[in-house]
Every structure is written in structure tokens, then in C-alpha cells.
Design a protein around this motif. Sequence first.
Motif, mmCIF file in Angstrom:
data_model
loop_
_atom_site.group_PDB
_atom_site.id
_atom_site.type_symbol
_atom_site.label_atom_id
_atom_site.label_comp_id
_atom_site.label_asym_id
_atom_site.label_seq_id
_atom_site.Cartn_x
_atom_site.Cartn_y
_atom_site.Cartn_z
ATOM 1 N N VAL A 60 0.831 -1.211 0.000
ATOM 2 C CA VAL A 60 0.000 0.000 0.000
ATOM 3 C C VAL A 60 0.868 1.266 0.000
ATOM 4 N N ASN A 61 1.989 1.224 0.704
ATOM 5 C CA ASN A 61 2.810 2.449 0.809
ATOM 6 C C ASN A 61 3.900 2.574 -0.249
ATOM 7 N N LYS A 62 4.274 1.441 -0.870
ATOM 8 C CA LYS A 62 5.443 1.506 -1.759
ATOM 9 C C LYS A 62 5.149 1.210 -3.240
ATOM 10 N N ALA A 63 4.099 0.419 -3.514
ATOM 11 C CA ALA A 63 3.869 0.033 -4.923
ATOM 12 C C ALA A 63 3.508 1.269 -5.749
ATOM 13 N N ASN A 64 3.860 1.247 -7.045
ATOM 14 C CA ASN A 64 3.500 2.397 -7.878
ATOM 15 C C ASN A 64 2.058 2.249 -8.375
ATOM 16 N N GLU A 65 1.580 3.291 -9.038
ATOM 17 C CA GLU A 65 0.176 3.335 -9.451
ATOM 18 C C GLU A 65 -0.196 2.117 -10.300
ATOM 19 N N HIS A 66 0.647 1.821 -11.279
ATOM 20 C CA HIS A 66 0.347 0.718 -12.191
ATOM 21 C C HIS A 66 0.262 -0.612 -11.425
ATOM 22 N N GLU A 67 1.222 -0.826 -10.526
ATOM 23 C CA GLU A 67 1.230 -2.080 -9.756
ATOM 24 C C GLU A 67 -0.027 -2.197 -8.889
ATOM 25 N N LEU A 68 -0.370 -1.081 -8.225
ATOM 26 C CA LEU A 68 -1.545 -1.133 -7.337
ATOM 27 C C LEU A 68 -2.830 -1.379 -8.118
ATOM 28 N N VAL A 69 -2.960 -0.693 -9.256
ATOM 29 C CA VAL A 69 -4.190 -0.876 -10.049
ATOM 30 C C VAL A 69 -4.265 -2.323 -10.524
ATOM 31 N N SER A 70 -3.146 -2.864 -10.981
ATOM 32 C CA SER A 70 -3.252 -4.229 -11.508
ATOM 33 C C SER A 70 -3.509 -5.239 -10.386
ATOM 34 N N ILE A 71 -2.999 -5.007 -9.189
ATOM 35 C CA ILE A 71 -3.316 -5.914 -8.063
ATOM 36 C C ILE A 71 -4.826 -5.863 -7.779
ATOM 37 N N LEU A 72 -5.368 -4.651 -7.655
ATOM 38 C CA LEU A 72 -6.797 -4.530 -7.313
ATOM 39 C C LEU A 72 -7.702 -5.081 -8.425
ATOM 40 N N ARG A 73 -7.279 -4.862 -9.682
ATOM 41 C CA ARG A 73 -8.099 -5.359 -10.793
ATOM 42 C C ARG A 73 -7.966 -6.869 -10.949
ATOM 43 N N ASN A 74 -6.708 -7.330 -11.007
ATOM 44 C CA ASN A 74 -6.507 -8.748 -11.328
ATOM 45 C C ASN A 74 -6.835 -9.684 -10.181
ATOM 46 N N PHE A 75 -6.551 -9.256 -8.960
ATOM 47 C CA PHE A 75 -6.762 -10.178 -7.831
ATOM 48 C C PHE A 75 -8.052 -9.881 -7.058
ATOM 49 N N GLY A 76 -8.635 -8.684 -7.285
ATOM 50 C CA GLY A 76 -9.848 -8.357 -6.538
ATOM 51 C C GLY A 76 -11.032 -8.127 -7.468
ATOM 52 N N GLU A 77 -10.790 -8.084 -8.766
ATOM 53 C CA GLU A 77 -11.831 -7.775 -9.761
ATOM 54 C C GLU A 77 -12.614 -6.523 -9.291
ATOM 55 N N GLU A 78 -11.851 -5.533 -8.802
ATOM 56 C CA GLU A 78 -12.422 -4.306 -8.234
ATOM 57 C C GLU A 78 -12.658 -3.278 -9.355
ATOM 58 N N ARG A 79 -13.924 -2.923 -9.563
ATOM 59 C CA ARG A 79 -14.287 -1.950 -10.618
ATOM 60 C C ARG A 79 -13.711 -0.569 -10.355
ATOM 61 N N TYR A 80 -13.592 -0.227 -9.079
ATOM 62 C CA TYR A 80 -13.137 1.119 -8.741
ATOM 63 C C TYR A 80 -11.640 1.179 -8.439
ATOM 64 N N ALA A 81 -10.895 0.228 -9.025
ATOM 65 C CA ALA A 81 -9.456 0.122 -8.734
ATOM 66 C C ALA A 81 -8.750 1.467 -8.952
ATOM 67 N N ARG A 82 -8.989 2.078 -10.106
ATOM 68 C CA ARG A 82 -8.258 3.304 -10.440
ATOM 69 C C ARG A 82 -8.549 4.417 -9.431
ATOM 70 N N LYS A 83 -9.818 4.544 -9.071
ATOM 71 C CA LYS A 83 -10.222 5.612 -8.143
ATOM 72 C C LYS A 83 -9.644 5.352 -6.737
ATOM 73 N N ILE A 84 -9.702 4.096 -6.328
ATOM 74 C CA ILE A 84 -9.163 3.764 -4.992
ATOM 75 C C ILE A 84 -7.663 4.066 -4.975
ATOM 76 N N VAL A 85 -6.981 3.658 -6.055
ATOM 77 C CA VAL A 85 -5.521 3.846 -6.089
ATOM 78 C C VAL A 85 -5.163 5.334 -6.140
#
Length: 314
Positions: free
Chosen positions: A141-166
Amino acid sequence: MKPHYRHISVLQKEVVDYAPPSTRTILDCTLGGGGHSHSLLEKYPKACLYGIDRDAIAVKAADRKLQNFRKQTRLIHASFSELPDLSDKWGNPGFDYIIADIGVSSEQLSCPERGFSFINEGPLDMRMDPDRQHFTAENIVNKANEHELVSILRNFGEERYARKIVSTILEERRKKTFKTTLELAELVKNVIPNKMKKKGFNPATRTFQALRIAVNNELQELTSLLEHTPSFLKPSGRLAVISFHSLEDRMVKQQFRKWENPCVCPTDLPYCVCGEIPLGKVLTRRQVKASKEEIAKNPRSRSAHLRVFAKTSR
Ligand SMILES: C[S@@+](CC[C@H](N)C(=O)[O-])C[C@H]1O[C@@H](n2cnc3c(N)ncnc32)[C@H](O)[C@@H]1O
């Protein structure tokens, strides 16, 4: 040490009923509190049971639960990817029945200090094996970059709001370091629009699932399990897998199908020339789900999906 391990085994009767008729050797890849292992040993009191869990607390709890069967059990703190080495160490016994009830236990979820819960305040940890893993959810949460965080939330959580959360996490990161589960859960709750919130479903569920999968490398662990189990099974042996979310269930379903029908010939060929040989048969055409009665007693069983594969007899 805690005397009581909080976990109710799911689909317990079904897991026992799918065991091959005269089961002599069992491998439990996810001991947890030892509930499934215990039921299997009660039904097959002469069987030898080998068990692993990547959480040392679970191995201790399973050891207590199985104390009346100590002579016939070997329990080890290890993860799926260590199974090939362990099987060698055990002398490659070959198993009649392999079970894997993947995911987290209620004990892990309900200990705030383990950091899996979005309901109780705890450190952003989420390691299943804190003795040997160093990488935590706080690091991501504190170190990953935007791209890494979005892909974790999308690929592993199927989270629609990944971009907004990140983007909100990144904004907040300029002011502070995320330390606790509730700081993150609160942020997600505020980002997801009210009209998208469902009753009885915490808006942070998908984000927490995604981070947990990333911290524990769960999909790679499952890939490793599925890669090696066929060679651990005796002829006519069976593999039963319980999964709790669609990503894992899809992986299990697709792998079982490939084992049953490995042919890679073009579909317009009148007969098979690839020579790939089926490994066995899927015993569960559809995933087996918990009954209404089980769900009423243990709501967590609602998302459990059981699939069973039987290896050929030769
Ligand atoms: C749902 S619980 C198992 C409960 C158990 N079947 C019972 O009846 O009490 C899942 C367990 O799997 C373990 N686990 C998850 N991934 C694992 C892995 N890759 N290797 C070994 N254990 C794993 C977790 O630590 C947890 O204790």
C-alpha cells in the motif's frame, strides 16, 4: 498458546464422502484447525495422514486436534510450493486422497493483529506465514506504484473502482504512511459510490482480497499445487479442492478439464493425433456448494466451491 482455534470446516461431509473407498494415505495441504483431517481419520482410522500449512499456528492447532492419531500423522509447517521436496523427504509415499481447502481460516481472519480483517483495527499485515515471509500489505500500500496497485486490485480483486481507490491512496500517501487495516478500509468505503454498496457486503472486501492474494503469492502457490499433485496421486487417487473466490475456482476448473481432455489437436481433425493421454476424470460436473443448512450455521460456507478429480486406475 491459544487453547482454541476458531474455524468451522466447510463441506466436511462432502470432503469425506468423496474420499476413495479404501483410503490408506491422505495429504491435507491446508491443515488449518485440522477439521477435515480429523473427519477423514475418523472414517479411515488406519490411514496415514501427511499434512502441511504455511501458518505455524495452524500446524500447532491441527496437531492438538489430531492428538489421538499422532502415530499415523506427519504434520509440517510448509507451503504448496515446497511439496515436491517434502514428498521426496517422505519417501514419495503416493496418496489416495489429496485435499486443499484454500484461502484463509476464520482464525486468521478474526485475529486483528494478523491484519486480514477490514472490521477490526490491526496492522496492515496479511502474511499467512509471518515466521518466514517479510513482505506485508503495508509494503504494497505504501510503496507500490500506481500501475502495480491498479493491476493488483483489478486482477486479484476484480475491483471496478481500482483506479479511483488507487488515486486516492496515492493522494493520501503524500501526507501519511498507511499503517492500519481500518485506515485503508475507511478510504475504500469513502471512494465507492453509495449506490454501488450492497447490504451485507463490506466495500473493502475486494481490495483486501486482492492485497492478501498479492502478499501471499496465492495464485502462484495454487499453480504450483496443481502442477505437482497429479504425480503425487496413486492410481485411482483423488484430488479435492475447495476454493472461496472465482479466480481460484476458475483455475481449478480449467486445470481439471485439461487433465480430463488434454488433446490439443485442431477441432476439425476427425481423430486425435497429438497423443496426449487423459490423466483421469472430473467427478464434480458442477462445483459442489454448501447446503442451506450449512450456510445457516456457517455463513462463510456460502462462497465455498468444491471440485474433485480422480486419477485413472493405471
Ligand atoms: C480454510 S483454512 C483450512 C481449514 C481446514 N481445512 C480445517 O478443516 O480446519 C485454509 C488454510 O490454508 C492455509 N494455506 C493457504 N495457502 C496455503 C499454501 N500455499 N500452502 C500451505 N497452506 C496454505 C492457510 O494458512 C489456512 O490455515
